[in-house]
Design a protein around this motif. Structure first.
Motif, PDB file in Angstrom:
ATOM      1  N   ARG A 593      -7.633   4.596  -1.043  1.00 42.89           N
ATOM      2  CA  ARG A 593      -6.922   3.825  -0.026  1.00 42.89           C
ATOM      3  C   ARG A 593      -5.544   4.423   0.243  1.00 42.89           C
ATOM      4  N   VAL A 673      -0.544  -2.135  -3.180  1.00 38.96           N
ATOM      5  CA  VAL A 673      -1.760  -1.325  -3.158  1.00 38.96           C
ATOM      6  C   VAL A 673      -1.631  -0.163  -2.172  1.00 38.96           C
ATOM      7  N   GLN A 674      -0.572  -0.157  -1.378  1.00 40.56           N
ATOM      8  CA  GLN A 674      -0.503   0.775  -0.249  1.00 40.56           C
ATOM      9  C   GLN A 674      -0.043   2.172  -0.658  1.00 40.56           C
ATOM     10  N   TYR A 679       1.525   3.207   5.565  1.00 41.11           N
ATOM     11  CA  TYR A 679       1.527   1.756   5.757  1.00 41.11           C
ATOM     12  C   TYR A 679       2.710   1.349   6.633  1.00 41.11           C
TER      13      TYR A 679
END
Lengths: 963, 963
Positions: A593, A673-674, A679
């Motif tokens: 991710r 989480v980025q 982002y």
């Protein structure tokens, strides 16, 4: 009379400290380097007594290399003898008693009690004897095996290859020693969920679950002082599978039962394999009553021949719910009729009085509702309550029930489960403090007639099985604060004192960690990668545990390593590997991710760790003792989608990124989480709290195929950076730990930034500091709290512990998620109507701001063992009004329901959250009070936060503010 | 006057059929193989008119190879001329009118209208002229580009490399042809969400979003008869980025606007890049009012110089919600003040009357609530309603609003989105029937002043952009039933008639399938692997589409392939590949669970298809026309976790099993996720329904490394088996299709089994048949239904369509999930109080049993464009009482809420379910009636079932019972 020393049960009860391996002090010589002392058994004694005498001779040979002769009568021509006999059957022993040579006071007539006494001139021409005289068959047998354990033969010598230390000779100090009756009358295990492991192993090694196999089981049970067994029944029928099975059990002295859903001494498979000959073939008391009764009748007859404990009642066709009549009350009438008919058949077939036939009715799963709704059970039947399948008892007898039921009460407990709320079959996930807490409840509530635990394939649950049975025998030997000592004694017995502490610690810790979340329900996303460095902490925990376990292994003698692999090294290796595997899979998904190149390294790591998991398993199955235990580690554990086991282990899915052929970089930060650049919101570290003085981190990593050199610079001098390895399989990933130079940060709230750049791209990471004033720091000293961040209070972090009416919160070390949990004792205490007058714990608290706070009280997911209790707890701040919350009051019932969704979640996490909302009107120091209302709660931790708690498994770590 | 032929808009309006490429019939020669006809433009005409004349000359050269001269005045010495001029500025044309040579009736004074007329002896010495005379600047420009399109120059000749067919000469039939004013006054697009594609491409090709880039955009817009543009604004400011931009727009004739959240002709970036010089730097009308007003003032002045459409109002700092004052009413007062101030500034800075300055206020997202709550907007401002970001209009003007607002109404529409409810930026997901339905609503509700659509990076949305603009011009040319014809005309124009039908079909079908679920929210588990063979059907759908698209590609001329790749082949290849990739990932996960060896083949397939996806992208970016479109396919689309785009495409995670080195087999069956041997319940196929006569399947596969030969045998003669390839990448997996020999199956319910065995293991698959009697089959003939299985009724599966008060359900072909949807027309019809008297559809129904049925009515997720309507529908059986269900009544509001969770789900699935519960008291044949209550519903399908519907994306396929 000598008293049983602490932990004696493990190494031979009262005998342990009397055994010597050197001659001297007038001790009785069991064996010397020159000679052995014969063992005498009267020919009219129980067969099982003669059998155990032979076992004892073999045990002596295991120690000294030479087996003493066993003589089926009084021997001649020797000056020294070991006399084994039961008071009820052995003329040899009865003669000694009659002649005043043997003192059986406190033993004769006492269930399974035994005296071990040295006797001078027991018979003419015999100088001395060691007499092992049980009140009954099993009392004698236990006495013999006590001596075996005491001379160094572990109950697990065969079942786990515990080596026997060779000695030149064995002596026993002269004297009289008594083993009293056990606390629990029937103590046993249930071999269950036995495929693929136990089935595969017995098929290969014994040709099935026959008498050769069961002989091994019976011997083990007796060496562990158990007396009761529910045999394997998935695809097995004890009586059918080998005609010798039932006979042999009786001979050994094992009381056979059948499982909770198999009434009248018959395996369910006995029905299914004959179904076409049993009426219309339905397991249904309404539609096929006559035929089913005939089936019961044949079972009833077995109670005439053998010592059996008869299971009564009826469930559905194969451990499923009863095929009902359509209404609860009519179902109850039906069940009452079933039980009445069963009892009549027992009397008719045995000719005994019904009260002389031990019977049990088990309240498993749905069956409890019939009892709750008023089913009338004859008073002489033992009523067996069940746990929730994960070790928490659903119910225990009330005072009223205790006074009226002559049959007493039992418990059906699980250390292994195939079914709801989820299955756990692979490894040992049963920490002893958790067992102790619930078994202690059972004892104090009077459920002491029968204890049985579902132990799956038996292996690898050696330690909790032994603990369960030892506690059933002598609970006084194992108090709340003696569990570690008990475990060390266990380790010392089987591995020697020099390794005992290490091995006990390893055995306790892996089981404790396995219970945080059992392997079958552990997923890559269980532990948080982004909050509190939780996943990293878990990885370190398992890494250290494995390193320690491997270290002990190298220090052990070669002949100890097979046992050590079974008891410690396999579960530690396998569970550490599993945890690392799942964490690598988690990082793979998270890193994907973030477009992080090392996502691919994590994918490769997942593959390596999965291959390693196969090696760890194969070592157990194929290499240990030449493949002796093959198939006992066949259980799949990776890839449970539901309660039924996966056909093959399914490694977690991984993603592989297509990496650009360049050197671009990315940044990830603590709390998110980025990945950046990318982002849309800028990266910001969690606020640095001037009281907690927390550190934080950012990680910099390549996103392309090539390393990405970057500059990481703090824009403020009070921001400190330190490069350390990233929590990553990627060799080019770097973590920059961020801390604050508190001496030089500006007063009050400050903000700053850290710039990461490769000269082209630039990522600015925000730093926010909540600074504490000197007076805040003074006021907060020694308290639990923060200026604003969520914080945690451990159960034992109180400064006052106030007793009330003899009830008190007591520590339960090494329990659950914490080092020390707290639980009110006595466990049978009455509830307190006024929390202000109740036993209570005062915690010092410091909050940086006023307003509304959430307090999540983390407890064990214990259930309402007493229906009168709602499991209520009170909590308040300073002199505020107590807030009382209940787990099981009618309003809360839905959210905390038993065997519903909330129970599923609680059982998986092995905890329950009670959420309180508090107002604190002024910032600063306060006292938070937790007061008992009902007994039965095990308090572990309090988590305090405003608004929303960042999602993690354990919450923030407790941190006492700098004293 | 000649009337515009059908579809003329595409190829040049009224001119299309008058163009000849051979001399003859007195046609006017635009160019011959010998000569070109000069183009005259008066020097005092609009600059944009002169510019378009040069474009026309270039277009003629594109066709014939020779450019005619353009003369900035009346030329001399020629006998034939093309005269281009605007009626308001060209003395040349005005002179022709004055002299009666040119008839401008119906054109003069008409917004953007144009006459194209051949004129004999227009001037002395000139034999003939072709006059293109617009009522105004753009009328003239559109007239010229109409002619360009008519001679074969596609609007996309540069923007999509559509080749121009070379011709020896060009002639136009003599006559007068009029292009009337457009239906929608301002028609435009919004370049938005422009990173990474448009940004990367413009940076590489133009050096940024400068005037060289915008000149290309303006030309395209004018060729498509658009007149309005919101420029890119993510990291761009139109006026700042290139000082020529604004000037050039005005010169071309493009009315510039700013997006919904950028008031007063200024990009938000103009504010952020100057923030430190604008008061306190806050974009806040309360805290920084004076400075913000000054910022507005500078923007207001721009309306003096250029033709602008001023956006009014204010949102928060950068397309986020307004930084409010704390209360709804005070926010409204604040916004009213903002708008009043803005209007005053406009008057002050331009010296114009406010009613002469076109202004718009956009009700985007949260802004609508201010209007709903009563914000007073001056009547001359155009009120622009928005869609829900996925193409469904939230609101349209009511009759009362229409009568009072002189500024009229507009719509803000999306074909591309970055934000909520989810992002879709990658490819074209806008099927024309869906666009038509909503645009038709807008037109009939009077929202015809401004249409603007968010088109992302512009490419690859060529087709829906052209459709949107064409419909805004001449909606009469594109009725509900003419969309396929329109698409074929579009394909014929750009690729020639011989490929038109194929290409139109491909272009429609891929867009339709992309709208079933947009690629960004498509997941491996979207389509069901276990029910209705849904995943297999999808795989076949995309496989056939791709095969057809590749086939057309080989048949095209080489110079057509670049355009074809952009319009058809890229999206078909890329989306087919994506669907196959996700289905392989789904099979990988499913097969892992079944311990199926081919799980590993699926993992390998995922890797291959992901690599293929890179090649498909790279062909677009790097190979097409020598890399002309590099970066326009940079958009990531795999691995959206939320609305923001992933930094890199994240292929789906896959699992690889550790296979045993043996030949064991497994079985999977239709309707189940499980594998056997293994799962505890026996496998059973879905019931074979005697009316539906459905088939079913089981798949047999190796579980080890070696092939697993098995026998598959039906135990009953009426069970038929046929081996076909499995839906699997595993070469050794076999599917056995199972059907019933209906002539030979026993009457009534029957059961049987299929045995799969390798001689050691044996799996028995249960077969259950519900047989239909002859009378049931007779009664069911031609109806929709089953004996018990769920079934589906397509919207057009009715047998009667009853009109009421001139309102009628009409078919909408190729819409949504079905071949033909049904929707009531006129769309502005009033609601019907009594459903029995409303327009209604009667469907023949057959049910095998009586009782309660669920009917899931599947509609498009259209919204309540008229606040008076609740989107209600009625349904009943036979003469039963109508059951009325509403989407938006207050009780239902929560479950069907707009911009909440239910809207998110509906938007992702592009459908809404209205669930009815019906009692049917007798088995057999019935009539199910669906009646309109409110207009605005688009009915697609009804799914009828008892109890629970097996989870799938589309439900069972409609199947009319055998006629």
């Amino acid at each position: 009379m000598l008293m049983a020393p602490l932990m004696a049960g493990l190494t031979g009860s009262v005998l342990a400290s009397a055994v010597r391996f050197e001659r001297g002090g007038g001790a009785f010589a069991i064996a010397t380097s020159q000679s052995t002392t014969p063992v005498w058994v009267d020919p009219s004694d129980h067969k099982g007594v003669a059998r155990v005498a032979h076992d004892f001779a073999a045990d002596v040979a295991r120690v000294t290399g030479a087996a003493p002769p066993t003589v089926s009568t009084r021997g001649t021509g020797v000056r020294r003898a070991i006399i084994v006999g039961s008071l009820d059957r052995s003329p040899l022993v009865q003669d000694l008693v009659r002649r005043g040579k043997l003192d059986v006071s406190g033993v004769a007539g006492q269930w399974e009690a035994c005296v071990v006494q040295t006797v001078a001139q027991p018979f003419p021409g015999v100088d001395e004897a060691l007499v092992i005289a049980g009140a009954d068959k099993r009392g004698t047998i236990y006495g013999v095996y006590d001596l075996s354990r005491s001379i160094g033969v572990s109950p697990w010598y065969w079942w786990a290859d515990v080596p026997v230390r060779r000695r030149a000779g064995i002596w026993l100090d002269a004297g009289r020693r008594v083993q009293r009756s056990p606390a629990v009358k029937y103590r046993g295990i249930f071999l269950n969920n036995e495929a693929p492991c136990l089935s595969g192993w017995t098929a290969e090694k014994f040709g099935g679950m026959n008498s050769a196999f069961y002989a091994k089981v019976f011997e083990l049970l007796l060496r562990l002082k158990a007396n009761y067994l529910w045999p394997a029944m998935w695809n097995n029928a004890f009586a059918d599978d080998d005609p010798r099975n039932a006979e042999l059990a009786d001979e050994y002295g094992i009381v056979m039962g059948t499982s909770h859903h198999e009434p009248m001494n018959r395996a369910h498979k006995e029905f299914t394999s004959r179904r076409e000959h049993i009426g219309n073939g339905e397991w249904n008391y309404v539609s096929n009553g006559d035929a089913v009764r005939e089936f019961f009748r044949e079972g009833a007859a077995r109670s005439k021949q053998h010592e059996l404990l008869v299971t009564l009642g009826m469930r559905g066709d194969g451990d499923v719910a009863l095929e009902g009549t359509g209404g609860l009350q009519s179902d109850i009438r039906l069940l009452e009729q079933v039980i009445a008919d069963q009892r009549q058949l027992l009397v008719e077939q045995t000719g005994k009085r019904i009260k002389d036939i031990p019977q049990v009715w088990v309240l498993f799963t749905e069956v409890q509702k019939y009892y709750d709704a008023g089913l009338k059970l004859p008073a002489d039947v033992t009523l067996m309550f069940s746990d929730d399948n994960v070790g928490y008892l659903r119910r225990l007898p009330t005072a009223a029930e205790r006074t009226s039921r002559t049959g007493g009460f039992g418990i059906y407990h699980h250390m292994d489960m195939n079914g709801g709320p989820f299955s756990y079959k692979w490894t040992n996930t049963n920490p002893l403090p958790k067992l102790w807490e619930q078994l202690n409840q059972a004892l104090h509530h009077g459920a002491d007639r029968i204890w049985i635990s579902n132990v799956g394939d038996l292996k690898p649950l050696e330690l909790p099985i032994e603990f369960f049975l030892a506690m059933a025998w002598d609970p006084a030997a194992m108090g709340r604060d003696k569990l570690q000592a008990w475990t060390e004694a266990w380790a010392a017995r089987d591995f020697g004192a020099e390794h005992a502490r290490d091995i006990a610690r390893l055995a306790s810790r892996y089981a404790k960690a396995n219970a945080w979340r059992k392997p079958e329900v552990l997923k890559p996303d269980t532990y948080s990668l982004e909050h509190h460095d939780e996943a990293l902490r878990l990885s370190r925990f398992w890494g250290e545990l494995r390193r320690d376990a491997e270290g002990v292994n190298t220090r052990l003698q070669p002949d100890q390593r097979a046992a050590y692999y079974q008891f410690v090294l396999h579960p530690v290796r396998a569970c550490a590997n599993l945890n690392e595997l799942l964490l690598a899979a988690a990082r793979n998904q998270r890193f994907s991710r973030q477009a992080r190149a090392s996502a691919n390294d994590e994918a490769a790591l997942v593959r390596r760790l999965f291959a390693e998991s196969r090696r760890i398993r194969d070592t157990y199955n194929l290499e240990l003792v030449g493949g002796k235990w093959n198939h006992l580690m066949d259980q799949t554990y990776l890839g449970y989608f539901d309660w039924y086991q996966p056909t093959a282990d399914i490694p977690p899915a991984v993603t592989e990124l297509d990496l650009p052929d360049d050197a671009r970089f990315g940044v990830a930060v603590d709390g998110s989480v980025q990945g950046w650049p990318g982002y849309y919101l800028p990266p910001t570290l969690p606020t640095f709290d001037g009281l907690l003085r927390n550190t934080s981190w950012l990680e910099v990593f390549p996103r392309g195929k090539r390393p990405a050199p970057v500059q990481v610079t703090a824009e403020q001098s009070w921001i400190r950076l330190r490069a350390v390895p990233a929590f990553s399989a990627g060799k080019d990933d770097v973590r920059h730990e961020v801390s604050i130079d508190w001496a030089n940060v500006p007063e009050g709230n400050a903000s700053g930034s850290i710039v990461v750049t490769d000269g082209r791209e630039r990522v600015t990471v925000g730093v926010r500091v909540a600074g504490a004033t000197v007076s805040q720091r003074d006021a907060a000293r020694g308290a639990w709290g923060s200026l604003g961040a969520p914080f945690s209070i451990p159960a034992d972090g109180f400064t006052r512990n106030v007793e009330a009416r003899g009830v008190r919160w007591l520590p339960l070390p090494d329990y659950g998620r914490v080092e020390v949990a707290m639980t009110p004792e006595p466990v049978t205490a009455a509830s307190f109507a006024d929390p202000r007058q109740a036993p209570r714990l005062h915690y010092p608290l410091f909050v940086g701001g006023a307003g509304e706070f959430n307090v999540d009280v983390i407890t064990a997911p214990t259930l309402r063992i007493d229906p009168a209790h709602e499991l209520s707890l009170a909590l308040w701040v300073d002199d505020g009004a107590p807030i009382v919350r209940s787990v099981f009051n009618p309003q809360e019932r839905e959210s905390q329901e038993f065997l519903g969704r909330q129970h599923d979640l609680n059982a998986r996490a092995d905890m329950r959250v009670m959420r309180f909302k508090l107002r604190i009107d002024t910032p600063g120091r306060h006292v938070l009070t937790v007061a008992m209302v009902d007994p039965g709660l095990v308090l572990q931790q309090l988590i305090v936060y405003r608004d929303r708690l960042p999602a993690s498994y354990f919450g923030p770590l407790p941190q006492r503010l700098e004293a």
